[in-house]
Write an enzyme that holds these catalytic residues in place. Structure first.
Site, PDB file in Angstrom:
ATOM      1  N   TYR A  72       0.842  -1.211   0.000  1.00  0.00           N
ATOM      2  CA  TYR A  72       0.000   0.000   0.000  1.00  0.00           C
ATOM      3  C   TYR A  72       0.868   1.249   0.000  1.00  0.00           C
ATOM      4  O   TYR A  72       0.612   2.200  -0.741  1.00  0.00           O
ATOM      5  CB  TYR A  72      -0.912   0.001   1.229  1.00  0.00           C
ATOM      6  CG  TYR A  72      -1.967   1.077   1.177  1.00  0.00           C
ATOM      7  CD1 TYR A  72      -3.237   0.811   0.691  1.00  0.00           C
ATOM      8  CD2 TYR A  72      -1.674   2.374   1.599  1.00  0.00           C
ATOM      9  CE1 TYR A  72      -4.198   1.798   0.619  1.00  0.00           C
ATOM     10  CE2 TYR A  72      -2.637   3.378   1.532  1.00  0.00           C
ATOM     11  CZ  TYR A  72      -3.897   3.077   1.050  1.00  0.00           C
ATOM     12  OH  TYR A  72      -4.847   4.069   0.980  1.00  0.00           O
ATOM     13  N   PHE A 124      -7.330  20.310 -24.442  1.00  0.00           N
ATOM     14  CA  PHE A 124      -8.070  19.070 -24.686  1.00  0.00           C
ATOM     15  C   PHE A 124      -9.396  19.125 -23.914  1.00  0.00           C
ATOM     16  O   PHE A 124      -9.525  19.867 -22.942  1.00  0.00           O
ATOM     17  CB  PHE A 124      -7.228  17.855 -24.271  1.00  0.00           C
ATOM     18  CG  PHE A 124      -7.933  16.557 -24.547  1.00  0.00           C
ATOM     19  CD1 PHE A 124      -8.208  16.178 -25.853  1.00  0.00           C
ATOM     20  CD2 PHE A 124      -8.355  15.730 -23.519  1.00  0.00           C
ATOM     21  CE1 PHE A 124      -8.898  15.001 -26.123  1.00  0.00           C
ATOM     22  CE2 PHE A 124      -9.036  14.542 -23.782  1.00  0.00           C
ATOM     23  CZ  PHE A 124      -9.302  14.179 -25.077  1.00  0.00           C
ATOM     24  N   ASP A 125     -10.380  18.315 -24.336  1.00  0.00           N
ATOM     25  CA  ASP A 125     -11.729  18.434 -23.757  1.00  0.00           C
ATOM     26  C   ASP A 125     -11.790  18.162 -22.256  1.00  0.00           C
ATOM     27  O   ASP A 125     -12.516  18.845 -21.540  1.00  0.00           O
ATOM     28  CB  ASP A 125     -12.750  17.577 -24.520  1.00  0.00           C
ATOM     29  CG  ASP A 125     -12.417  16.110 -24.531  1.00  0.00           C
ATOM     30  OD1 ASP A 125     -11.225  15.777 -24.509  1.00  0.00           O
ATOM     31  OD2 ASP A 125     -13.338  15.278 -24.568  1.00  0.00           O
ATOM     32  N   ASP A 214       0.494  19.804 -20.579  1.00  0.00           N
ATOM     33  CA  ASP A 214      -0.345  18.617 -20.709  1.00  0.00           C
ATOM     34  C   ASP A 214       0.459  17.716 -21.645  1.00  0.00           C
ATOM     35  O   ASP A 214       0.529  17.938 -22.847  1.00  0.00           O
ATOM     36  CB  ASP A 214      -1.701  19.021 -21.307  1.00  0.00           C
ATOM     37  CG  ASP A 214      -2.590  17.827 -21.581  1.00  0.00           C
ATOM     38  OD1 ASP A 214      -2.120  16.682 -21.453  1.00  0.00           O
ATOM     39  OD2 ASP A 214      -3.764  18.042 -21.945  1.00  0.00           O
ATOM     40  N   ALA A 216       0.596  14.320 -22.502  1.00  0.00           N
ATOM     41  CA  ALA A 216       0.205  12.974 -22.945  1.00  0.00           C
ATOM     42  C   ALA A 216       1.088  12.450 -24.092  1.00  0.00           C
ATOM     43  O   ALA A 216       1.502  11.304 -24.096  1.00  0.00           O
ATOM     44  CB  ALA A 216      -1.262  12.994 -23.363  1.00  0.00           C
ATOM     45  N   LYS A 257      -0.993   7.191 -23.350  1.00  0.00           N
ATOM     46  CA  LYS A 257      -0.501   7.543 -24.688  1.00  0.00           C
ATOM     47  C   LYS A 257       0.981   7.189 -24.775  1.00  0.00           C
ATOM     48  O   LYS A 257       1.333   6.045 -25.030  1.00  0.00           O
ATOM     49  CB  LYS A 257      -0.731   9.040 -24.960  1.00  0.00           C
ATOM     50  CG  LYS A 257      -2.168   9.380 -25.310  1.00  0.00           C
ATOM     51  CD  LYS A 257      -3.026   9.531 -24.104  1.00  0.00           C
ATOM     52  CE  LYS A 257      -4.364  10.157 -24.378  1.00  0.00           C
ATOM     53  NZ  LYS A 257      -5.194  10.204 -23.171  1.00  0.00           N
ATOM     54  N   HIS A 449     -20.239  14.132 -25.453  1.00  0.00           N
ATOM     55  CA  HIS A 449     -19.962  13.249 -26.588  1.00  0.00           C
ATOM     56  C   HIS A 449     -19.913  11.766 -26.223  1.00  0.00           C
ATOM     57  O   HIS A 449     -20.177  10.917 -27.049  1.00  0.00           O
ATOM     58  CB  HIS A 449     -18.664  13.663 -27.288  1.00  0.00           C
ATOM     59  CG  HIS A 449     -17.479  13.729 -26.393  1.00  0.00           C
ATOM     60  ND1 HIS A 449     -17.317  14.721 -25.461  1.00  0.00           N
ATOM     61  CD2 HIS A 449     -16.403  12.920 -26.274  1.00  0.00           C
ATOM     62  CE1 HIS A 449     -16.173  14.521 -24.817  1.00  0.00           C
ATOM     63  NE2 HIS A 449     -15.612  13.434 -25.285  1.00  0.00           N
TER      64      HIS A 449
END
Ligand code: F0G
Length: 460
Positions: A72, A124-125, A214, A216, A257, A449
């Protein structure tokens, strides 16, 4: 004769995929309310919905899974991931999270307050969603070339320093940080140049602002810097990545990604105080700070994947495959975002179906038509994804209306790419017959979406 280009890996395990008939697909897509997210994966032949979590892990990643430490607290897997992040990004501090949007949720809980302005390059969304959910505003400062699919610019993901400076001058006190998405997904997997990253750093320093990447697809961004930007041709991907991150204060990462895993993410930063503040939210939302919602085996696979994902040979194989598909489509005169992106080909739906009214969702219509043609699943990156304006509740119609064909990493062959290309060609040849689109019958308040339900406006 020159030895031809080929993949930098071979296959050790395969998964059967199944073709279907047009009649079957007509029924399935109707039952799915014309939303491709609602299809079952077995109803799809070639799945280009996303490159997120859909890559094939290597033998070395699978062996790391067996070695995972499931303690843990203080697991060796956490320290393995920490060492990989330090080596590749240079950041000293990190928090594991279950995926990219988990990173956004935790970090933005510290940094974003109601009324804030967060400028960036076509967020990004999920990033935009996490900003708007906190009643803050995402301001797009991407260069104008990004929204002209015919213009050729080697770094269409660049932030426009003039637009950004204007925001900082006008509303500087409201800006809590600047976010740069590398590569920029929303505008077509387009990279940001090192020169631009440096310029934005200088601007941020002038106004005393933090920069968050960001990240990714940071490795794909580094690849484009290596092959397109002067002075970087002899540097390794990892040297380039280290330099890129040296101009940021923190990063969010979806490991699904460029770390080539099925699940996972992290936040990394320079400032130990930010780590301390974010740790509280990490424990609240994700899990204890040494696992953050991940199993030890996931962290091991991420550590290994970060190294594999930053190998030039691997990136060259991947990006050349995306280019292969893009070039086939160009041969067939199909309109695309140019240059071809890093993680997928972005078909320009406005130019593909110019006579279809935008209110009938051109790119979503194209995605449905492509699925009907051959069982290939792409995704809409357009008006549907852009959601409604949070204040006026009017539909937002972005400059770009794309059908994205995202290519999973190390999964499909170029024969699959040929199937996709010919399917789109058939559709392009009969595009004048696509006279009806879709109308929304049910939608969620935010991120609609994924669950939206449509009906046909006419006959398909
Ligand atoms: N940032 C970018 C640039 C992304 O493309 C994504 C996800 C995220 C953040 C969120 O990461 O999915 O791990 O929570 N993009 C996927 C896509 C979903 O299909 O482009 P996540």
């Amino acid at each position: 004769m020159e030895i031809p280009f080929s993949e930098s890996y071979k296959m050790k395990m395969v998964e059967t995929i199944r073709k279907s008939s047009r009649e079957e697909r007509e029924k399935w897509i109707k039952d799915a309310k014309y939303n491709l997210f609602r299809l079952k994966s077995e109803q799809v032949f070639i799945d280009l919905l996303t490159d997120s979590g859909t890559g094939a892990m290597s033998d070395k990643q699978w062996s790391e899974m067996i070695l995972g430490d499931e303690s843990y607290a203080g697991a060796s897997s956490y320290y393995k991931m920490k060492a990989a992040i330090k080596e590749i990004t240079g950041f000293d501090y990190f928090l594991p999270v279950h995926q990219g949007r988990g990173a956004e949720n935790v970090l933005f809980s510290v940094l974003v307050k109601e009324g804030n302005i967060i400028p960036g390059n076509s967020h990004f969304d999920t990033t935009k969603g996490h900003i708007e959910f906190r009643k803050a505003i995402a301001v797009d400062c991407i260069i104008d070339e990004a929204s002209d699919t015919t213009s050729i610019h080697p770094f269409k993901g660049n932030v426009d320093p003039v637009k950004l400076e204007e925001v900082l001058k006008k509303n500087g006190d409201k800006v809590s940080f600047i976010i740069i998405t590398i590569t920029c997904n929303s505008c077509g997997g387009q990279p940001v140049s090192m020169e631009n990253l440096k310029t934005i750093r200088k601007l941020a320093d002038k106004f005393g602002k933090m920069i968050v990447y960001d990240s990714a697809r940071f490795a794909e961004n580094a690849y484009f810097i290596k092959v397109r930007e002067k002075g970087y041709e002899n540097k390794t991907i990892r040297e380039i990545a280290r330099e890129m991150f040296s101009y940021a204060d923190a990063m969010t990462m979806s490991c699904k990604k460029d770390a080539i895993v099925n699940i996972g993410g992290f936040i990394a930063m320079k400032d130990p105080e930010l780590l301390e503040k974010a740790s509280v939210f990490n424990i609240l939302f994700e899990g204890y700070i040494t696992y953050g919602g991940l199993a030890g085996r996931d962290m091991n696979a991420i550590a290994q994947g970060l190294f594999e994902g930053t190998e030039f040979e691997y990136l060259n194989t991947r990006i050349k495959q995306v280019e292969y598909l893009g070039n086939k489509l160009i041969e067939f005169s199909i309109p695309l975002q140019l240059p071809i992106g890093g993680h997928g080909v972005f078909v320009d739906a406005k130019r593909f179906l110019p006579d279809l009214p935008k209110e009938e969702f051109q790119a979503q219509t194209l995605a449905v038509q492509l699925y009907l043609e051959s069982g290939v699943r792409g995704v809409e990156i357009g008006a549907l994804l852009a959601d409604r304006d949070p204040v006026t509740r009017e539909n937002r119609y972005p400059a770009l209306e794309f059908l994205r064909l995202a290519i999973p990493r190390r999964v499909y062959t170029n024969n699959h790419m040929d199937v996709v290309a010919v399917s789109l060609k058939n559709l392009y040849d009969r595009r004048k017959k696509v006279t009806h689109g879709l109308k929304i019958i049910k939608e969620a308040n935010i991120m609609r979406h994924f669950t939206v339900e449509f009906d046909l406006v006419g006959t398909i």
